[in-house]
Design a protein around this motif. Structure first.
Motif, PDB file in Angstrom:
ATOM      1  N   PHE B 213       7.205  -0.760   3.644  1.00  0.00           N
ATOM      2  CA  PHE B 213       6.644  -2.020   3.322  1.00  0.00           C
ATOM      3  C   PHE B 213       5.998  -2.186   1.778  1.00  0.00           C
ATOM      4  O   PHE B 213       5.477  -1.092   1.189  1.00  0.00           O
ATOM      5  N   GLY B 214       5.868  -3.520   1.118  1.00  0.00           N
ATOM      6  CA  GLY B 214       5.228  -3.459   0.223  1.00  0.00           C
ATOM      7  C   GLY B 214       6.133  -2.992  -1.060  1.00  0.00           C
ATOM      8  O   GLY B 214       7.442  -2.799  -0.853  1.00  0.00           O
ATOM      9  N   ASP B 215       5.683  -2.800  -2.373  1.00  0.00           N
ATOM     10  CA  ASP B 215       6.671  -2.548  -3.412  1.00  0.00           C
ATOM     11  C   ASP B 215       6.532  -1.140  -3.901  1.00  0.00           C
ATOM     12  O   ASP B 215       5.557  -0.530  -3.686  1.00  0.00           O
ATOM     13  N   PRO B 216       7.743  -0.453  -4.530  1.00  0.00           N
ATOM     14  CA  PRO B 216       7.465   0.669  -5.111  1.00  0.00           C
ATOM     15  C   PRO B 216       6.723   0.806  -6.574  1.00  0.00           C
ATOM     16  O   PRO B 216       6.139  -0.470  -7.060  1.00  0.00           O
ATOM     17  N   VAL B 217       5.943   1.744  -6.675  1.00  0.00           N
ATOM     18  CA  VAL B 217       4.823   1.823  -7.756  1.00  0.00           C
ATOM     19  C   VAL B 217       5.306   2.878  -8.439  1.00  0.00           C
ATOM     20  O   VAL B 217       5.602   4.144  -8.019  1.00  0.00           O
ATOM     21  N   VAL B 218       5.173   2.777  -9.946  1.00  0.00           N
ATOM     22  CA  VAL B 218       5.470   3.822 -10.901  1.00  0.00           C
ATOM     23  C   VAL B 218       4.219   4.944 -11.118  1.00  0.00           C
ATOM     24  O   VAL B 218       3.079   4.200 -11.427  1.00  0.00           O
ATOM     25  N   LEU B 219       4.494   6.178 -10.866  1.00  0.00           N
ATOM     26  CA  LEU B 219       3.608   6.981 -11.089  1.00  0.00           C
ATOM     27  C   LEU B 219       3.750   7.449 -12.661  1.00  0.00           C
ATOM     28  O   LEU B 219       4.756   7.543 -13.167  1.00  0.00           O
ATOM     29  N   ARG B 220       2.555   7.465 -13.234  1.00  0.00           N
ATOM     30  CA  ARG B 220       2.504   7.950 -14.616  1.00  0.00           C
ATOM     31  C   ARG B 220       2.593   9.515 -14.424  1.00  0.00           C
ATOM     32  O   ARG B 220       1.976  10.122 -13.666  1.00  0.00           O
ATOM     33  N   SER B 221       2.790  10.190 -15.681  1.00  0.00           N
ATOM     34  CA  SER B 221       2.827  11.548 -15.845  1.00  0.00           C
ATOM     35  C   SER B 221       1.690  12.283 -15.278  1.00  0.00           C
ATOM     36  O   SER B 221       0.515  11.833 -15.816  1.00  0.00           O
ATOM     37  N   GLY B 222       1.656  13.132 -14.331  1.00  0.00           N
ATOM     38  CA  GLY B 222       0.630  14.057 -13.871  1.00  0.00           C
ATOM     39  C   GLY B 222      -0.229  13.552 -12.614  1.00  0.00           C
ATOM     40  O   GLY B 222      -0.843  13.810 -11.885  1.00  0.00           O
ATOM     41  N   ASP B 223       0.198  11.942 -12.287  1.00  0.00           N
ATOM     42  CA  ASP B 223      -0.508  11.361 -11.280  1.00  0.00           C
ATOM     43  C   ASP B 223       0.040  12.293  -9.810  1.00  0.00           C
ATOM     44  O   ASP B 223       1.193  12.484  -9.695  1.00  0.00           O
ATOM     45  N   ILE B 224      -1.091  12.332  -9.075  1.00  0.00           N
ATOM     46  CA  ILE B 224      -0.848  12.684  -7.634  1.00  0.00           C
ATOM     47  C   ILE B 224      -0.839  11.644  -6.754  1.00  0.00           C
ATOM     48  O   ILE B 224      -1.574  10.655  -6.708  1.00  0.00           O
ATOM     49  N   PRO B 225       0.362  11.623  -5.885  1.00  0.00           N
ATOM     50  CA  PRO B 225       0.232  10.799  -4.963  1.00  0.00           C
ATOM     51  C   PRO B 225      -0.623  10.843  -3.836  1.00  0.00           C
ATOM     52  O   PRO B 225      -0.838  11.991  -3.072  1.00  0.00           O
ATOM     53  N   VAL B 226      -1.729   9.663  -3.661  1.00  0.00           N
ATOM     54  CA  VAL B 226      -2.767   9.994  -2.563  1.00  0.00           C
ATOM     55  C   VAL B 226      -2.375   9.067  -1.306  1.00  0.00           C
ATOM     56  O   VAL B 226      -2.232   7.866  -1.722  1.00  0.00           O
ATOM     57  N   PHE B 227      -2.513   9.312  -0.140  1.00  0.00           N
ATOM     58  CA  PHE B 227      -2.066   8.785   0.968  1.00  0.00           C
ATOM     59  C   PHE B 227      -3.405   8.333   1.743  1.00  0.00           C
ATOM     60  O   PHE B 227      -4.024   9.376   2.211  1.00  0.00           O
ATOM     61  N   TRP B 228      -3.461   6.860   2.193  1.00  0.00           N
ATOM     62  CA  TRP B 228      -4.458   6.581   2.952  1.00  0.00           C
ATOM     63  C   TRP B 228      -3.965   6.163   4.271  1.00  0.00           C
ATOM     64  O   TRP B 228      -2.864   5.403   4.351  1.00  0.00           O
ATOM     65  N   ALA B 229      -4.719   6.394   5.533  1.00  0.00           N
ATOM     66  CA  ALA B 229      -4.056   5.571   6.815  1.00  0.00           C
ATOM     67  C   ALA B 229      -3.895   4.123   6.639  1.00  0.00           C
ATOM     68  O   ALA B 229      -4.881   3.874   5.891  1.00  0.00           O
ATOM     69  N   CYS B 230      -3.167   3.507   7.157  1.00  0.00           N
ATOM     70  CA  CYS B 230      -2.913   1.948   6.700  1.00  0.00           C
ATOM     71  C   CYS B 230      -2.857   1.300   8.167  1.00  0.00           C
ATOM     72  O   CYS B 230      -2.431   1.716   9.065  1.00  0.00           O
ATOM     73  N   GLY B 231      -3.598   0.089   8.023  1.00  0.00           N
ATOM     74  CA  GLY B 231      -3.756  -0.983   9.047  1.00  0.00           C
ATOM     75  C   GLY B 231      -2.404  -1.734   9.419  1.00  0.00           C
ATOM     76  O   GLY B 231      -2.549  -2.389  10.374  1.00  0.00           O
ATOM     77  N   VAL B 232      -1.336  -1.087   8.779  1.00  0.00           N
ATOM     78  CA  VAL B 232      -0.133  -1.825   9.263  1.00  0.00           C
ATOM     79  C   VAL B 232       0.434  -0.719  10.422  1.00  0.00           C
ATOM     80  O   VAL B 232       1.295  -1.128  11.212  1.00  0.00           O
ATOM     81  N   THR B 233      -0.229   0.219  10.680  1.00  0.00           N
ATOM     82  CA  THR B 233      -0.031   1.170  11.933  1.00  0.00           C
ATOM     83  C   THR B 233       0.145   0.391  13.285  1.00  0.00           C
ATOM     84  O   THR B 233       1.233   0.584  14.001  1.00  0.00           O
ATOM     85  N   PRO B 234      -0.726  -0.683  13.370  1.00  0.00           N
ATOM     86  CA  PRO B 234      -0.464  -1.441  14.669  1.00  0.00           C
ATOM     87  C   PRO B 234       0.825  -2.219  14.766  1.00  0.00           C
ATOM     88  O   PRO B 234       1.417  -2.519  15.882  1.00  0.00           O
ATOM     89  N   GLN B 235       1.210  -2.582  13.566  1.00  0.00           N
ATOM     90  CA  GLN B 235       2.791  -3.391  13.672  1.00  0.00           C
ATOM     91  C   GLN B 235       3.864  -2.252  13.942  1.00  0.00           C
ATOM     92  O   GLN B 235       4.742  -2.350  14.555  1.00  0.00           O
ATOM     93  N   ALA B 236       3.630  -1.138  13.387  1.00  0.00           N
ATOM     94  CA  ALA B 236       4.651   0.077  13.816  1.00  0.00           C
ATOM     95  C   ALA B 236       4.555   0.183  15.185  1.00  0.00           C
ATOM     96  O   ALA B 236       5.809   0.326  15.899  1.00  0.00           O
ATOM     97  N   ALA B 237       3.385   0.124  15.906  1.00  0.00           N
ATOM     98  CA  ALA B 237       3.197   0.395  17.285  1.00  0.00           C
ATOM     99  C   ALA B 237       3.961  -0.929  18.044  1.00  0.00           C
ATOM    100  O   ALA B 237       4.666  -0.614  19.192  1.00  0.00           O
ATOM    101  N   VAL B 238       3.808  -2.255  17.549  1.00  0.00           N
ATOM    102  CA  VAL B 238       4.627  -3.286  18.081  1.00  0.00           C
ATOM    103  C   VAL B 238       6.143  -2.908  18.060  1.00  0.00           C
ATOM    104  O   VAL B 238       6.742  -3.327  18.928  1.00  0.00           O
ATOM    105  N   MET B 239       6.549  -2.539  16.969  1.00  0.00           N
ATOM    106  CA  MET B 239       7.944  -2.107  16.695  1.00  0.00           C
ATOM    107  C   MET B 239       8.527  -1.019  17.892  1.00  0.00           C
ATOM    108  O   MET B 239       9.493  -1.345  18.351  1.00  0.00           O
ATOM    109  N   ALA B 240       7.627  -0.089  18.007  1.00  0.00           N
ATOM    110  CA  ALA B 240       8.072   1.043  18.881  1.00  0.00           C
ATOM    111  C   ALA B 240       7.930   0.665  20.214  1.00  0.00           C
ATOM    112  O   ALA B 240       8.713   1.112  21.159  1.00  0.00           O
ATOM    113  N   SER B 241       6.786   0.013  20.708  1.00  0.00           N
ATOM    114  CA  SER B 241       6.428  -0.214  22.088  1.00  0.00           C
ATOM    115  C   SER B 241       6.816  -1.591  22.524  1.00  0.00           C
ATOM    116  O   SER B 241       6.993  -1.837  23.851  1.00  0.00           O
TER     117      SER B 241
END
Lengths: 267, 267
Positions: B213-241
């Motif tokens: 979902f959303g858009d790809p974002v360009v990392l600058r040199s050295g950037d660390i990808p940091v992941f946060w839990a997301c409120g789209v999770t209930p949509q994924a539950a709708v798709m799965a359930s």
């Protein structure tokens, strides 16, 4: 019950040891028990009241932070694998239509297949953080249960469930007030920051010496009464809203889980 | 869409201004909109799925921190008095049996009297705190929606509801990693601390360049990808359930509430 300083070693070294004692019939309050383990309030209601109870908790997160919800009929929780919610608390309360039927030390004979159990965060959990910050804990020093009061502040209702907020009170010397607020703020899942400090009249409490639950605690000179939202609030909702049946813990006599306090501390 | 630095003034000065634009048909992502106002994910399900959805949220508090639940059929919330949940989001998704029916800009024609709506915390809320701490926000700099990924980490199920955790990703320069973790940790109601930092494979994400979902974002040199839990999770539950019917926001196109960010910041 003997007096105990907040710096004294805790009663029961582990949650499992505490639960085993309660299963065997010990019924003491759990303040000061099993240092570092998260304690929880219990409220069990029939499945057709479960949505309203969960919504009531969501709408009133300061008094009712939900740590776990069981499947209907189940007496187990991932918060304490192997524990039995029907036997492992020091004392229970059994309710019919909002009336207190009794205070047994187990509820095996009262259990129903449609009961959904809610485990709700308890302020005893952050007392170890307060103690580590040097904040004296008067009720533990005085060997008493924490005093709890029904306030005149209404909870936000959820369907058929309504009732007033209940608070616990700890006397805090002014020089420790900042510490007490900061340390509890960092643990929102166990009630978080105080809801009120100072004049009890601000919550509609007439007399600190006559708590609605627990024991009165003596303030030392200069102590400020500090009030935290309390997980006895769902019991007050049971009294006010009269579901046909409910089981709760007896105030101050909590379920001691295997979850460590740090788990509920942010940052 | 034009590029925008994280230090640039926000789009829309207030939540009410943002909602009025969305009601009039504007459908842009809401990252960078209405500085200081809390944003929320929307998921509306029939009343006979509401308990399971609320329990799913309680059992998965990192992706699904509940900010409000409406009464059945209601399109109003105390988080934004006067707002209409059927019209005031930039774009919606309408679901039948887990299949996406469409992405309209209002759902007045799809509304049902038995819909219970859940407003769930959104990480856009803590982006202002990150920006204040100096943390660059690459997706806003690049004028893009935040990238979101379906992980291989399962949520704890609740009755009929199950599904994987969804995460949002922000590239963070190493020297700002501490700030990003600290600032988001202090806001547990809007997902709190990251669930993962570094190698996307740790969450089963194959390619950062192809978000679910959303858009790809360009990392600058050295950037660390940091992941946060997301409120789209209930949509994924709708798709799965596959509940028979559901309405959600379109990912990244949130409900902007009148609640101030500080309200969800502890300490």
């Amino acid at each position: 019950m003997t007096g105990q300083k907040h710096s004294a070693p805790p009663v029961y070294r582990s949650a499992a040891e505490a639960r085993a004692a309660f299963r065997a019939g010990e019924s003491r309050p759990t303040a000061g028990c099993a240092a570092g383990y998260t304690q929880a309030n219990l409220i069990s209601v029939p499945a057709d009241w479960a949505y309203e109870m969960l919504l009531f908790c969501q709408r009133n997160p300061k008094p009712c932070p939900v740590l776990d919800v069981t499947d209907a009929g189940s007496w187990t929780t991932p918060l304490a694998p192997g524990a039995d919610l029907r036997t492992d608390l020091p004392r229970y309360r059994v309710w019919e239509h909002g009336e207190l039927l009794g205070e047994p030390t187990d509820v095996v004979g009262h259990w129903r297949a449609d009961l959904v159990s809610f485990l709700i965060g308890c302020s005893f959990t952050f007392e170890w953080a307060l103690a580590d910050a040097g904040v004296p804990l008067r009720h533990i020093e005085q060997g008493r249960n924490v005093p709890m009061y029904v306030t005149e502040r209404p909870c936000r209702p959820a369907g058929r469930l309504h009732g007033p907020m209940v608070v616990s009170m700890r006397p805090v010397p002014p020089e420790y007030l900042d510490d007490a607020i900061r340390e509890s703020s960092l643990m929102p899942a166990v009630h978080g920051s105080p809801v009120h400090c100072g004049d009890p009249a601000g919550l509609g409490i007439a007399d600190l010496g006559r708590p609605d639950f627990g024991d009165p605690v003596v303030l030392r000179s200069g102590d400020i009464p500090v009030f935290w939202a309390c997980g006895v609030t769902p019991q007050a909702a049971v009294m006010a809203s009269a579901p046909p049946f409910a089981i709760t813990h007896a105030p101050g006599r909590m379920f001691v889980t295997d979850a460590r306090d740090e788990q509920y501390r942010v940052a």
